[in-house]
Design a protein around this motif. Structure first.
Motif, PDB file in Angstrom:
ATOM      1  N   UNK A   1       0.822  -1.213   0.000  1.00 33.85           N
ATOM      2  CA  UNK A   1       0.000   0.000   0.000  1.00 33.85           C
ATOM      3  C   UNK A   1       0.858   1.266   0.000  1.00 33.85           C
ATOM      4  N   UNK A   2       0.225   2.362  -0.423  1.00 35.89           N
ATOM      5  CA  UNK A   2       0.820   3.690  -0.363  1.00 35.89           C
ATOM      6  C   UNK A   2       0.265   4.395   0.866  1.00 35.89           C
ATOM      7  N   UNK A   3       1.168   4.969   1.685  1.00 38.30           N
ATOM      8  CA  UNK A   3       0.748   5.721   2.867  1.00 38.30           C
ATOM      9  C   UNK A   3       0.653   7.197   2.495  1.00 38.30           C
ATOM     10  N   UNK A   4      -0.514   7.797   2.672  1.00 39.16           N
ATOM     11  CA  UNK A   4      -0.677   9.193   2.273  1.00 39.16           C
ATOM     12  C   UNK A   4       0.009  10.162   3.235  1.00 39.16           C
ATOM     13  N   UNK A   5       0.403   9.691   4.415  1.00 39.11           N
ATOM     14  CA  UNK A   5       1.086  10.583   5.362  1.00 39.11           C
ATOM     15  C   UNK A   5       2.564  10.754   5.018  1.00 39.11           C
ATOM     16  N   UNK A   6       3.246   9.656   4.737  1.00 38.59           N
ATOM     17  CA  UNK A   6       4.689   9.726   4.471  1.00 38.59           C
ATOM     18  C   UNK A   6       5.030   9.542   3.001  1.00 38.59           C
ATOM     19  N   UNK A   7       4.070   9.139   2.180  1.00 31.36           N
ATOM     20  CA  UNK A   7       4.225   8.876   0.740  1.00 31.36           C
ATOM     21  C   UNK A   7       4.987   7.593   0.460  1.00 31.36           C
ATOM     22  N   UNK A   8       5.282   6.792   1.503  1.00 32.28           N
ATOM     23  CA  UNK A   8       6.042   5.562   1.327  1.00 32.28           C
ATOM     24  C   UNK A   8       5.189   4.358   0.989  1.00 32.28           C
ATOM     25  N   UNK A   9       5.869   3.303   0.518  1.00 35.30           N
ATOM     26  CA  UNK A   9       5.242   2.016   0.221  1.00 35.30           C
ATOM     27  C   UNK A   9       5.443   1.096   1.418  1.00 35.30           C
ATOM     28  N   UNK A  10       4.389   0.390   1.832  1.00 36.02           N
ATOM     29  CA  UNK A  10       4.496  -0.530   2.955  1.00 36.02           C
ATOM     30  C   UNK A  10       3.603  -1.746   2.738  1.00 36.02           C
ATOM     31  N   UNK A  11       3.904  -2.824   3.472  1.00 33.31           N
ATOM     32  CA  UNK A  11       3.124  -4.053   3.373  1.00 33.31           C
ATOM     33  C   UNK A  11       2.059  -4.059   4.462  1.00 33.31           C
ATOM     34  N   UNK A  12       0.813  -4.316   4.057  1.00 34.63           N
ATOM     35  CA  UNK A  12      -0.329  -4.247   4.965  1.00 34.63           C
ATOM     36  C   UNK A  12      -0.942  -5.618   5.216  1.00 34.63           C
ATOM     37  N   UNK A  13      -0.155  -6.684   5.001  1.00 34.47           N
ATOM     38  CA  UNK A  13      -0.722  -8.025   5.100  1.00 34.47           C
ATOM     39  C   UNK A  13      -0.371  -8.792   6.341  1.00 34.47           C
ATOM     40  N   UNK A  14       0.230  -8.159   7.329  1.00 32.45           N
ATOM     41  CA  UNK A  14       0.575  -8.857   8.563  1.00 32.45           C
ATOM     42  C   UNK A  14      -0.371  -8.457   9.682  1.00 32.45           C
ATOM     43  N   UNK A  15      -0.684  -9.397  10.551  1.00 32.98           N
ATOM     44  CA  UNK A  15      -1.509  -9.105  11.724  1.00 32.98           C
ATOM     45  C   UNK A  15      -0.873  -9.761  12.939  1.00 32.98           C
TER      46      UNK A  15
END
Length: 198
Positions: A157-171
């Motif tokens: 995913x793209x984070x609109x706060x920092x503009x970075x790319x991150x993985x959102x599939x871990x819980x």
């Protein structure tokens, strides 16, 4: 970055083949011309187990992680695959304007007026250049229907706060750590698909 592309692009390979004194058979030329876009792309991108961000690992530095500390402030790649990003010159489908930040080593979206929020430079934002006078530009696959070919890992995913790319599939805590406020990254838009070195 040490090198925008670690392997020659398909165009460069075709130019080398065209200038070679040996004649290639039709099947060999076809194999070069129809290679998958990822073969000419850049490997060495890793997921950071601390912040969940995507960062470039082949520069001899671990960059700056927003979840780091004064003793060990860099990204960590434990448990990460080796991800491949297509450069713009590779062509094919995808969203352009993704950049490498020479300060934090992370991947960020440069298609908005803001430079985001860099864990190394703060509100000054990410830098689109590093120690070399080149501006990186990558294509990322935006959704399942926009892939060049099947496969890949979703939930990037793209984070609109920092503009970075991150993985959102871990819980739990799958949204990592955003450098802007120290909380989790904020999701906007759809899922991106990243490929790994086989």
């Amino acid at each position: 970055m040490t090198s925008p592309i670690q392997q020659p692009s398909r165009r460069a390979v075709l130019r080398m083949v065209a200038g070679a004194p040996l004649l290639l058979g039709a099947s060999a030329a076809l194999a070069v011309a129809t290679s998958a876009p990822a073969l000419a792309a850049q490997a060495g991108w890793r997921w950071c187990e601390r912040c969940s961000g995507l960062w470039y690992s082949l520069n001899g530095t671990r960059g700056t992680c927003p979840a780091g500390n004064v003793f060990d402030g860099g990204h960590h790649s434990n448990g990460s695959g080796n991800y491949i990003l297509k450069t713009v010159e590779d062509g094919g489908r995808g969203q352009g304007n993704w950049r490498w930040c020479g300060a934090c080593q992370g991947l960020w979206y440069g298609g908005n007026p803001t430079l985001g929020y860099c864990p190394n430079r703060g509100a000054t934002g990410h830098t689109p250049i590093g120690p070399y006078p080149t501006i990186s530009s990558y294509y990322l696959i935006e959704d399942v229907g926009n892939r060049d070919s099947p496969g890949g890992q979703e939930q990037w995913r793209w984070c609109y706060k920092c503009a970075g790319m991150f993985f959102d599939g871990n819980t739990p805590g799958g949204s990592g750590r955003c450098p802007k406020d120290g909380y989790t990254h904020s999701v906007t838009g759809g899922s991106y698909v990243l490929r790994q070195v086989p």
